[in-house]
Design a protein around this motif. Structure first.
Motif, PDB file in Angstrom:
ATOM      1  N   GLU A 115       1.009  -1.145  -0.117  1.00 37.77           N
ATOM      2  CA  GLU A 115      -0.371  -0.184   0.006  1.00 37.77           C
ATOM      3  C   GLU A 115       1.363   1.105   0.027  1.00 37.77           C
ATOM      4  OE1 GLU A 115      -2.620  -0.009  -0.531  1.00 37.77           O
ATOM      5  OE2 GLU A 115      -3.230  -2.382  -0.031  1.00 37.77           O
ATOM      6  N   VAL A 116      -0.387   2.023  -0.367  1.00 34.88           N
ATOM      7  CA  VAL A 116       0.874   3.696  -0.081  1.00 34.88           C
ATOM      8  C   VAL A 116       1.181   3.843   0.914  1.00 34.88           C
ATOM      9  CG1 VAL A 116       0.951   6.101  -1.580  1.00 34.88           C
ATOM     10  CG2 VAL A 116       0.136   4.382  -3.460  1.00 34.88           C
ATOM     11  N   PHE A 117       2.593   4.481   1.258  1.00 39.68           N
ATOM     12  CA  PHE A 117       3.113   4.121   2.626  1.00 39.68           C
ATOM     13  C   PHE A 117       1.951   6.185   3.074  1.00 39.68           C
ATOM     14  CE2 PHE A 117       5.319   7.277   5.764  1.00 39.68           C
ATOM     15  CZ  PHE A 117       5.809   6.353   6.845  1.00 39.68           C
ATOM     16  N   THR A 118       1.032   5.862   4.117  1.00 41.34           N
ATOM     17  CA  THR A 118       0.096   7.020   4.531  1.00 41.34           C
ATOM     18  C   THR A 118       0.636   8.676   4.689  1.00 41.34           C
ATOM     19  OG1 THR A 118      -1.557   8.108   5.906  1.00 41.34           O
ATOM     20  CG2 THR A 118       0.764   6.025   7.191  1.00 41.34           C
ATOM     21  N   SER A 123       3.956  11.311  -2.960  1.00 42.33           N
ATOM     22  CA  SER A 123       1.911  10.719  -2.570  1.00 42.33           C
ATOM     23  C   SER A 123       1.046  11.799  -2.070  1.00 42.33           C
ATOM     24  CB  SER A 123       2.334   9.464  -1.826  1.00 42.33           C
ATOM     25  OG  SER A 123       2.776   8.262  -2.274  1.00 42.33           O
ATOM     26  N   PHE A 124       1.522  12.202  -1.512  1.00 44.19           N
ATOM     27  CA  PHE A 124       0.898  13.994  -0.947  1.00 44.19           C
ATOM     28  C   PHE A 124       0.444  14.389  -1.744  1.00 44.19           C
ATOM     29  CE2 PHE A 124       1.104  17.899   0.615  1.00 44.19           C
ATOM     30  CZ  PHE A 124      -0.297  18.420   1.299  1.00 44.19           C
ATOM     31  N   ASN A 356      10.708  20.308   1.715  1.00 39.68           N
ATOM     32  CA  ASN A 356      10.294  19.076   0.635  1.00 39.68           C
ATOM     33  C   ASN A 356       9.911  20.094   0.151  1.00 39.68           C
ATOM     34  OD1 ASN A 356       8.655  17.131  -0.181  1.00 39.68           O
ATOM     35  ND2 ASN A 356       9.852  15.721   1.532  1.00 39.68           N
ATOM     36  N   PRO A 357      10.095  19.357  -1.390  1.00 40.57           N
ATOM     37  CA  PRO A 357       8.772  19.704  -2.126  1.00 40.57           C
ATOM     38  C   PRO A 357       8.517  20.046  -2.845  1.00 40.57           C
ATOM     39  CG  PRO A 357      11.557  18.809  -3.552  1.00 40.57           C
ATOM     40  CD  PRO A 357      11.997  18.873  -1.602  1.00 40.57           C
ATOM     41  N   TYR A 358       8.180  18.622  -2.868  1.00 42.51           N
ATOM     42  CA  TYR A 358       6.087  17.814  -2.431  1.00 42.51           C
ATOM     43  C   TYR A 358       5.863  18.378  -1.486  1.00 42.51           C
ATOM     44  CZ  TYR A 358       8.779  14.261  -5.126  1.00 42.51           C
ATOM     45  OH  TYR A 358      10.421  13.866  -6.462  1.00 42.51           O
ATOM     46  N   GLY A 363       1.144  21.325  -0.576  1.00 41.29           N
ATOM     47  CA  GLY A 363       0.330  22.217   0.575  1.00 41.29           C
ATOM     48  C   GLY A 363      -0.594  23.246  -0.040  1.00 41.29           C
ATOM     49  N   ILE A 364       0.414  23.621  -1.403  1.00 41.40           N
ATOM     50  CA  ILE A 364       0.079  25.542  -1.836  1.00 41.40           C
ATOM     51  C   ILE A 364      -1.264  24.763  -2.209  1.00 41.40           C
ATOM     52  CG2 ILE A 364       0.036  26.824  -3.841  1.00 41.40           C
ATOM     53  CD1 ILE A 364       3.429  26.483  -3.069  1.00 41.40           C
ATOM     54  N   ILE A 365      -1.627  23.882  -3.354  1.00 39.76           N
ATOM     55  CA  ILE A 365      -2.297  23.352  -3.814  1.00 39.76           C
ATOM     56  C   ILE A 365      -3.583  22.913  -2.957  1.00 39.76           C
ATOM     57  CG2 ILE A 365      -3.501  21.571  -5.725  1.00 39.76           C
ATOM     58  CD1 ILE A 365      -1.001  21.022  -6.816  1.00 39.76           C
TER      59      ILE A 365
END
Length: 458
Positions: A115-118, A123-124, A356-358, A363-365
Motif C-alpha cells: 500500500e502507498v505509505f500514508t 504521494s501527498f 520538502n518540495p513535494y 500544500g499550496i494546492i
C-alpha cells in the motif's frame, strides 16, 4: 505493487538492459524527508527490475529526523521499528549527465503490504493534483533556484568563490564557463532553463526552469540542485542552498511560480477581477494567502529560514499580495501585453530550500483548493514596502507579518484544519515533530551558529 508500474515485467528488464548498454551502472532512488533533506538508496542497474517489483528497503525513521540527523519520535512515526519499500518512478528516471555511470529516479514510498505509505510526501502531492482535477483544475508549477557558491576549506566562514555587484556583468563573466556547462548538462537531462543570472547576495546565482505538472516540478528541482552541487564541486567550489550563508546578509529562497487552468483556459487572466483574475483564480490565490502562516512551517520552517525571512529583503515576510510587489509573500505577475493571457502567474516568495518540495507544492494546492471550495476573495492588494505603513494602516489592509520563529510557524500549522485534513494525521504530526524538534535543537544558538550548522546541509 505491480499495479503501480508504468512498464510490464518485460519492459522493466528491457529498460535495465538498455541502461546498462548505455553505461549506467547504478540507479539512485531519491526521497525527501520532512526536514527537507534529500535522502537516497542506490542499486546496481542489474537490480532495477527487482527494485521496481519489490522495492528497496528504507527505514521510516527518516520521517522524524531533524535536518542535522537527530532522530525523534512523534505520535505516529519515528523510532527503530518498521520498514518501507521505495519504488522508483521509471517515467522520471534520468541518466545523470554530470555523474558518469549513474541515473536518478524519484521514489514513492510503499508499505511492505504493497500500500502507498500514508506519510509519503510525493504521494501527498499527487493526491492534491488529483483533487484539483476533480474540480476541473490543472496546475503548472516551478521552483526558482538560488544558491551561493563558496570556496572550500574555509572552516565555518563563507568565502564567496567570486565577486562583483548583484546582477552585474562582471560577476557573470567570472562564472561564464560554469554557467554554460550547467545549462548544457541540465538540457541533456531534459531540464529546460528559462533564465540564468548573478543574484544579489555574495557569490549568489539564480536560474529558472520551465514549469511542469506539480509532482514533476518537485522532481525537477531536486535534479537541478543535485546537478548544481556536482558541477560546482567539479569546478573546485561548494554550493549552498541554505536560506542564509552569511548571517545578517540576504540569503537564498526557493520561490514557487504557479498557474492554474480550468476548462475554459487560464484562471489568472481573461476574467472580470483585478488584473484579469477569474473568480476561481482569485479564490485559489485567496486560499493560498489565508494558509501562508501554516504553509511557512512546511516551506521555510527551519531555524535558518527566519534569518532570511526579514522585511525589506524581498523575502516575502508579509502575509499580503500585490501585482509585481516583491515584498509581498504572494506576488501576482502579469507579463508584457503580448503574453498576458497565457503567462499570468503567481509567485509565492517566502519559501526556501529547507522544505520538502513535494510538501510545498501539495500544500499550496490544498490551500488553493480550499479557497475555491469556499469561494474566497482576495483582500485589497498592497503596493510598496509594508515597512513604510503604520501599524494601523497594515491592520486596515489586512497585512500581517508571517510567523517570525519556528514555534510560531509550527503552531500555525497545528491550527490549520485545511492542511491537517489534506496531509493526514501521521504526516501532519511528523512535520510538527520535526519543526518543534529543530526549534529545541537550535534554541540556544545565535545567528552565526545557526548559519554555520546549516550552511552546507541544503
Amino acid at each position: 505493487m505491480t499495479a503501480q508500474l508504468p512498464l510490464d515485467a518485460n519492459g522493466v528488464d528491457e529498460l535495465a538492459a538498455r541502461l546498462r548498454a548505455g553505461g549506467i551502472d547504478l540507479i539512485a532512488l531519491s526521497f525527501v524527508d520532512n526536514a527537507g533533506i534529500a535522502r537516497v538508496k542506490a542499486v546496481p542497474t542489474r537490480r532495477l527490475p527487482a527494485a521496481v517489483r519489490h522495492g528497496v528497503g528504507a527505514s521510516p525513521c527518516f520521517e522524524t529526523f531533524t535536518c542535522d540527523d537527530r532522530p525523534l519520535v512523534g505520535k505516529y512515526l519515528g523510532g527503530p521499528d518498521g520498514d518501507l519499500r521505495l519504488i522508483p518512478d521509471l517515467n522520471r528516471l534520468v541518466p545523470l549527465a554530470g555523474q558518469t555511470g549513474w541515473a536518478l529516479a524519484p521514489a514513492t514510498k510503499f508499505t511492505q503490504d504493497g500500500e502507498v505509505f500514508t506519510a509519503c510526501q510525493r504521494s501527498f502531492a499527487a493526491r492534491q493534483v488529483a483533487a484539483a482535477a476533480e474540480l476541473g483544475l490543472e496546475l503548472r508549477m516551478a521552483f526558482e533556484t538560488e544558491w551561493q557558491v563558496g570556496l572550500p576549506g574555509t572552516g565555518t566562514e563563507f568565502v564567496p568563490a567570486f565577486e562583483g555587484p548583484g546582477y552585474g556583468l562582471s560577476r557573470l563573466s567570472a562564472v561564464a564557463d560554469y554557467a554554460r556547462e550547467l545549462v548544457q548538462v541540465l538540457d541533456r537531462q531534459e531540464i529546460q532553463v528559462e533564465q540564468f543570472h548573478p543574484e544579489y547576495a555574495p557569490g549568489q546565482l539564480e536560474l529558472s526552469i520551465e514549469p511542469n505538472d506539480p509532482v514533476a516540478a518537485a522532481d525537477d528541482v531536486l535534479l537541478v540542485r543535485h546537478t548544481i552541487r556536482r558541477l560546482t564541486a567539479a569546478h573546485g567550489w561548494r554550493a549552498s542552498f541554505a536560506p542564509t550563508a552569511i548571517a545578517g546578509r540576504s540569503g537564498s529562497g526557493a520561490h514557487v511560480h504557479l498557474s492554474v487552468h480550468g476548462k475554459d483556459g487560464p484562471v489568472f487572466s481573461g476574467g472580470p477581477g483585478r488584473h484579469g483574475l477569474r473568480p476561481v483564480g482569485e479564490a485559489f490565490l485567496a486560499g493560498v494567502l489565508r494558509e501562508l502562516p501554516a504553509l511557512l512551517a512546511i516551506g521555510a520552517g527551519n531555524p535558518a529560514s527566519f534569518l532570511r525571512l526579514q522585511p525589506s529583503f524581498w523575502a516575502g515576510a508579509w502575509q499580503c499580495w500585490g501585482r509585481e510587489t516583491r515584498e509581498a509573500a504572494l506576488r501576482f505577475i502579469t507579463p508584457s501585453a503580448g503574453q498576458r493571457v497565457s503567462a499570468a502567474n503567481a509567485e509565492v516568495k517566502c519559501f526556501d530550500a529547507t522544505a520538502n518540495p513535494y510538501l510545498v507544492l501539495g500544500g499550496i494546492i490544498a490551500a488553493g483548493l480550499a479557497g475555491v471550495r469556499a469561494e474566497l476573495t482576495l483582500p485589497p492588494e498592497i503596493t510598496g514596502d509594508p515597512v513604510a505603513m503604520t501599524e494601523d494602516q497594515r491592520a486596515a489592509s489586512g497585512v500581517h507579518r508571517l510567523p517570525t520563529s519556528v514555534l510560531a510557524a509550527a503552531d500555525a500549522l497545528a491550527g490549520s484544519a485545511v492542511l491537517a485534513e489534506a496531509l493526514g494525521a501521521p504526516l501532519h504530526d511528523a512535520i510538527l515533530t520535526v519543526r518543534r524538534g529543530e526549534a529545541e535543537r537550535f534554541a540556544e544558538a545565535g545567528p552565526e551558529e545557526i548559519v554555520a550548522r546549516t550552511r552546507w546541509l541544503f
